[in-house]
Scaffold this motif. Structure first.
Motif, short mmCIF file in Angstrom:
data_model
loop_
_atom_site.label_atom_id
_atom_site.label_comp_id
_atom_site.label_asym_id
_atom_site.label_seq_id
_atom_site.Cartn_x
_atom_site.Cartn_y
_atom_site.Cartn_z
N VAL A 100 0.85 -1.19 0.00
CA VAL A 100 0.00 0.00 0.00
C VAL A 100 0.89 1.24 0.00
CG1 VAL A 100 -1.92 -1.14 1.19
CG2 VAL A 100 -0.16 0.03 2.52
N ARG A 101 0.36 2.32 -0.53
CA ARG A 101 1.11 3.58 -0.55
C ARG A 101 1.20 4.14 0.86
NH1 ARG A 101 2.48 7.19 -4.76
NH2 ARG A 101 3.93 8.69 -3.85
N SER A 102 2.42 4.54 1.27
CA SER A 102 2.60 5.13 2.59
C SER A 102 1.87 6.46 2.68
CB SER A 102 4.10 5.36 2.85
OG SER A 102 4.28 6.13 4.02
N PRO A 103 1.21 6.72 3.81
CA PRO A 103 0.59 8.03 3.99
C PRO A 103 1.60 9.12 4.35
CG PRO A 103 0.23 6.70 5.95
CD PRO A 103 0.92 5.80 4.95
N ARG A 104 2.85 8.73 4.59
CA ARG A 104 3.85 9.69 5.08
C ARG A 104 5.02 9.90 4.12
NH1 ARG A 104 2.21 6.42 9.21
NH2 ARG A 104 0.95 7.52 10.78
N ALA A 105 5.13 9.09 3.08
CA ALA A 105 6.27 9.20 2.17
C ALA A 105 5.82 8.76 0.78
CB ALA A 105 7.43 8.34 2.67
N TRP A 106 6.75 8.87 -0.18
CA TRP A 106 6.42 8.54 -1.57
C TRP A 106 6.76 7.09 -1.91
CZ3 TRP A 106 10.24 11.85 0.06
CH2 TRP A 106 11.56 11.42 -0.14
N VAL A 107 6.65 6.21 -0.94
CA VAL A 107 7.03 4.82 -1.12
C VAL A 107 5.82 3.91 -0.87
CG1 VAL A 107 9.42 5.22 -0.45
CG2 VAL A 107 7.75 4.62 1.31
N TYR A 108 5.93 2.67 -1.36
CA TYR A 108 4.96 1.64 -1.04
C TYR A 108 5.50 0.80 0.12
CZ TYR A 108 1.90 2.65 -4.92
OH TYR A 108 1.01 3.28 -5.76
#
Length: 204
Positions: A100-108
């Motif tokens: 899932v896409r992190s809510p805090r960074a541009w990473v999964y």
């Protein structure tokens, strides 16, 4: 040589990454996986142990081939999850794990049980992302501060895992190439598409 300030250094190394042709990135991913796998046991990571890696994104040196190779060889792989207050927790990665896409960074990030950084006491090797490293082991990261805080905590553990940055060959640079502060935790080594590099005394 006047060191680049951190903002200028980040802009410089990001541009170099973006300018790499896709064919070069794919070749680097294959060579990186081969070199890491060939050097794991010499780095103290015996088969069956846990390796802390990361899910690459964008133009980073790709771990897309490396992570599956680690699990096929019998290693347990954990990757980071960004938590509040710039902290990291860790989740086991395996082929097919839900991301899932992190809510805090541009990473999964993988879905699963979140493990505290204290597990690093039993991890022999941490593969660390970054933008560049100098020949003294000083790393410059993306600027979020997650890994700086994490590595500072690892330094307080009674047993020290080896901390090895993952870079393109041109990102291993001379000392003094970029600004270094007391908050920057030096790495033990680096691994690139050209092989392993170790910094300082008492390493492999």
């Amino acid at each position: 040589m006047t060191p680049l300030d951190k903002a200028s250094a980040r802009a410089h190394f990001r541009k170099l990454r973006q300018d790499l042709p896709e064919t070069d990135r794919r070749a680097a991913a294959e060579q990186l996986a081969d070199h890491v796998m060939a050097g794991l046991e010499a780095a103290g990571a015996e088969r069956g142990s846990t390796v802390a890696g990361y899910l690459s994104t964008g133009a980073e040196p790709s771990t897309e081939l490396l992570l599956p190779a680690l699990t096929r060889a019998g290693y347990r792989v954990v990757v980071p999850v960004c938590e509040p207050e710039y902290q990291l927790s860790w989740v086991q990665w395996y082929d097919g794990v839900e991301l899932v896409r992190s809510p805090r960074a541009w990473v999964y990030e993988p879905v699963g049980e979140r493990l505290p950084s204290a597990i690093m006491a039993d991890v022999p090797l941490i593969l660390v992302p970054g933008l560049a490293v100098d020949a003294d082991g000083n790393r410059i990261g993306q600027g979020g501060g997650y890994y700086d805080r994490f590595l500072a905590g690892v330094a307080r553990l009674p047993e020290q895992p080896k901390e090895v940055g993952v870079f393109y060959p041109h990102e291993v640079v001379a000392p003094g190439s970029f600004e270094v502060t007391e908050l920057d935790a030096p790495l033990d080594g680096a691994v690139t598409a050209e092989g392993w590099i170790w910094f300082g005394p008492g390493t492999v």
